[in-house]
Design an enzyme around this catalytic site. Structure first.
Site, PDB file in Angstrom:
ATOM      1  N   ASP A 227      -0.073   7.007  -9.227  1.00  0.00           N
ATOM      2  CA  ASP A 227      -1.312   6.691  -8.537  1.00  0.00           C
ATOM      3  C   ASP A 227      -2.083   5.603  -9.284  1.00  0.00           C
ATOM      4  O   ASP A 227      -2.170   5.623 -10.518  1.00  0.00           O
ATOM      5  CB  ASP A 227      -2.152   7.966  -8.447  1.00  0.00           C
ATOM      6  CG  ASP A 227      -3.405   7.810  -7.625  1.00  0.00           C
ATOM      7  OD1 ASP A 227      -3.288   7.484  -6.432  1.00  0.00           O
ATOM      8  OD2 ASP A 227      -4.503   8.035  -8.166  1.00  0.00           O
ATOM      9  N   GLU A 302       2.121   2.754  -7.165  1.00  0.00           N
ATOM     10  CA  GLU A 302       1.100   2.428  -6.176  1.00  0.00           C
ATOM     11  C   GLU A 302       0.230   1.364  -6.824  1.00  0.00           C
ATOM     12  O   GLU A 302      -0.692   1.659  -7.584  1.00  0.00           O
ATOM     13  CB  GLU A 302       0.243   3.640  -5.811  1.00  0.00           C
ATOM     14  CG  GLU A 302      -0.747   3.306  -4.696  1.00  0.00           C
ATOM     15  CD  GLU A 302      -2.078   4.038  -4.778  1.00  0.00           C
ATOM     16  OE1 GLU A 302      -2.767   4.134  -3.751  1.00  0.00           O
ATOM     17  OE2 GLU A 302      -2.451   4.501  -5.883  1.00  0.00           O
TER      18      GLU A 302
END
Length: 584
Positions: A227, A302
């Protein structure tokens, strides 16, 4: 499916070379994202859980994917749907237990599915033990150095240390009250105030996250989606910044100067994003994962980073294995734009020996069955409300099917988001009082947020919560349209979106499309994306044609293996993709 006419075509130069025969599994894997709270609810509390996931895994085997990626299931106060982690080594009771996680991984392995879990290294929850220790400790203490605490500006420190805002709205700093009751230091949170950013210059932080990675590898997981992979390291001195800091909202289709991350990552200059120091962290993680041997444990970034050359730095041979191709996701429904982004993606990734990783939807963006039904010349917002312009549902689904058929023919890896194989649209009329995305609340409703793409799966057209669970009240309401799109309404039905995806994935594997090369076909134009897969011996295999123009396009002679929608005689109509095995 039949034969089609034979206009003269010429192929152009090779765009992407085929993979080596012994290429690693992740270079062409199709990975399915499960959003745990919205996949399947086993205990009837209205929220999906690990036992529910385990029970539904055979559905994914039958769909034909290679692996699953699960969004966070860790212990969390759930201020940001689990992306505020309080304990990285345990399961939140909302989802089950560590034993349930072990059982899920074992069940996936028996079905031939790999398991990737989310890793959230940029920040923790404010309820994490480390942050509680930091609040109890004095300024300048080792406990506070794990986070980004700073003295405020102004005569009495009453102003935040810099002008950075939060991605979710409001400012990116909050001030603490010290043990003696006096106003104290400020801490950075690029997201919710309950998500304090970690200090990645601190050796304890680096050691702790490597320990977390090892913990889950030892429990059998096959990799990590990382993330905010571009956000861990901040510029020295935390300087003021006048550009945008949005992560995925208000991105402009085809315009690199407005909104989102496009303007402030173009040169790598934004002090909170895409700093060169992140790469040393990922080289260390790669060494750790490589130590586990075969099959490879992977990292997927990401990283909302442009231009593509900057993104390619994350997938150099000694760093991450994959990085989501968000430029592809953000490209409007335009043949020239899609052709350009496909070619430039291969150019950038091939230059560092990386596979390209394609994606059209996820839990942070408007579902592509709705996004593609909107005006493609205007800015894409973060969510759709009832009083916003509404997507054309039929147009959106037709284009979504064509886009998915295009994507799944491209060499490389692909990620699917739960429910896209059903053609699920965004929930665009959700009552505001049920919204839970912190973006909606931090902006006073100005930004609708991501709840519309996170609605629970419809498994059956009848019964409580459309088969999501035994209860009548899922954590987010399902729109009426979901009943007709439920799994049991599509399974075994020729022409349904579910059966289209099953055919796409079956043929993709049978024909080895993920490991093939790619060359443009002479049918390509400003209205048509057309390419052929190539083999290691220089031969050509599948011809893929996506017609984005208003007029039907004739196809060369050959066997039509698959079409995303009905053909127009011996031609492909607008907003349709066809896979053809050329004659001879």
């Amino acid at each position: 499916m039949g034969r089609v006419s034979d206009p003269t075509t010429q192929t152009r130069a090779l765009v992407h070379a085929p993979e080596a025969p012994d290429a690693q599994w992740w270079r062409d894997a199709v990975i399915y994202q499960i959003y745990p709270r919205s996949w399947a609810d086993a205990d009837g509390d209205g929220i999906g859980d690990l036992p529910g996931i385990t029970a539904r895994l055979p559905y994914l085997r039958d769909l034909g994917v290679d692996a699953v990626w699960l969004s966070p299931f860790y212990v969390s106060p759930m201020n940001d749907a689990g992306y505020d982690v309080a304990d990285y080594r345990d399961i939140d009771p909302l989802f089950g237990s560590l034993e349930d996680a072990d059982g899920m991984v074992a069940a996936a392995r028996e079905l031939g599915l790999k398991v990737i879990v989310d890793l959230v290294p940029n920040h923790t929850s404010s309820e994490h033990m480390w942050f509680r220790e930091a609040l109890a400790a004095a300024p300048g203490s080792p406990e506070r150095d794990r986070y980004l605490f700073r003295d405020g500006r102004g005569e009495h420190g009453e102003e935040p240390p810099n002008n950075w805002p939060s991605v979710f709205g409001g400012r990116g700093w909050s001030r603490v009250t010290e043990a003696d009751g006096s106003p104290g230091q400020w801490y950075l949170h690029l997201f919710d105030r309950t998500q304090p950013d970690l200090n990645w210059q601190n050796p304890q932080v680096r050691a702790e996250l490597e320990s977390v990675i090892a913990f889950w590898c030892d429990r059998g997981v096959d990799g990590f989606r990382v993330d905010v992979a571009h956000g861990l390291v901040k510029a020295e001195g935390l300087p003021d910044y006048s550009g945008r800091v949005g992560l995925y909202d208000e991105v402009t289709s085809g315009d690199e100067t407005e909104g989102g991350v496009l303007d402030h990552n173009a040169t790598g200059a934004a002090p909170m994003w895409d700093q060169d120091g992140v790469h040393e962290i990922y080289r260390s993680w790669r060494r750790l994962l490589d130590g586990y041997g075969e099959p490879a444990r992977i990292l997927c970034a990401e990283a909302w980073v442009t231009p593509e050359e900057r993104l390619a730095r994350y997938v150099r041979p000694d760093e991450m294995h994959q990085a989501f191709n968000f430029d592809f996701l953000e490209t409007p429904w335009d043949a020239a734009a899609l052709t350009t982004v496909i070619e430039s993606s291969y150019e950038s990734n091939d230059s560092v020996g990386a596979a390209t990783t394609w994606v059209l939807s996820n839990h942070d963006v408007v579902r592509h069955a709705s996004r593609l039904g909107l005006d493609q010349t205007v800015r894409r917002t973060n969510g759709i409300a009832a009083d916003d312009p509404q997507p054309d549902a039929a147009l959106g689904l037709r284009r979504a099917r064509a886009a998915s058929a295009l994507m799944l023919a491209l060499p490389g890896s692909s990620y699917l988001y739960q429910g896209e194989e059903l053609g699920l649209p965004e929930h665009t009329t959700m009552p505001h009082e049920v919204r839970q995305d912190p973006t909606y609340h931090h902006t006073g409703g100005e930004v609708v947020g991501r709840d519309g793409c996170r609605v629970p799966m419809p498994w059956t057209a009848d019964g409580p919560s459309l088969g999501f669970g035994p209860g009548d009240h899922p954590w987010l309401p399902q729109p009426e349209a979901y009943a007709d799109l439920a799994v049991d309404r599509q399974e075994g039905v020729p022409g349904s979106t579910l059966e289209l995806y099953r055919s796409l994935l079956h043929l993709r594997r049978e024909l080895g499309l993920g490991r093939a090369g790619l060359e443009w076909d002479g049918l390509a134009s400003d209205a048509v994306v057309a390419f052929r897969s190539t083999t290691a011996d220089g031969g050509t295999g599948l011809l893929v044609v996506t017609n984005l123009g208003p007029d039907p396009v004739a196809l060369p002679a050959g066997e039509v293996l698959l079409a995303s929608g009905p053909l127009d005689g011996d031609a492909v109509p607008t907003d349709t993709t066809v896979w053809v095995r050329p004659a001879g």
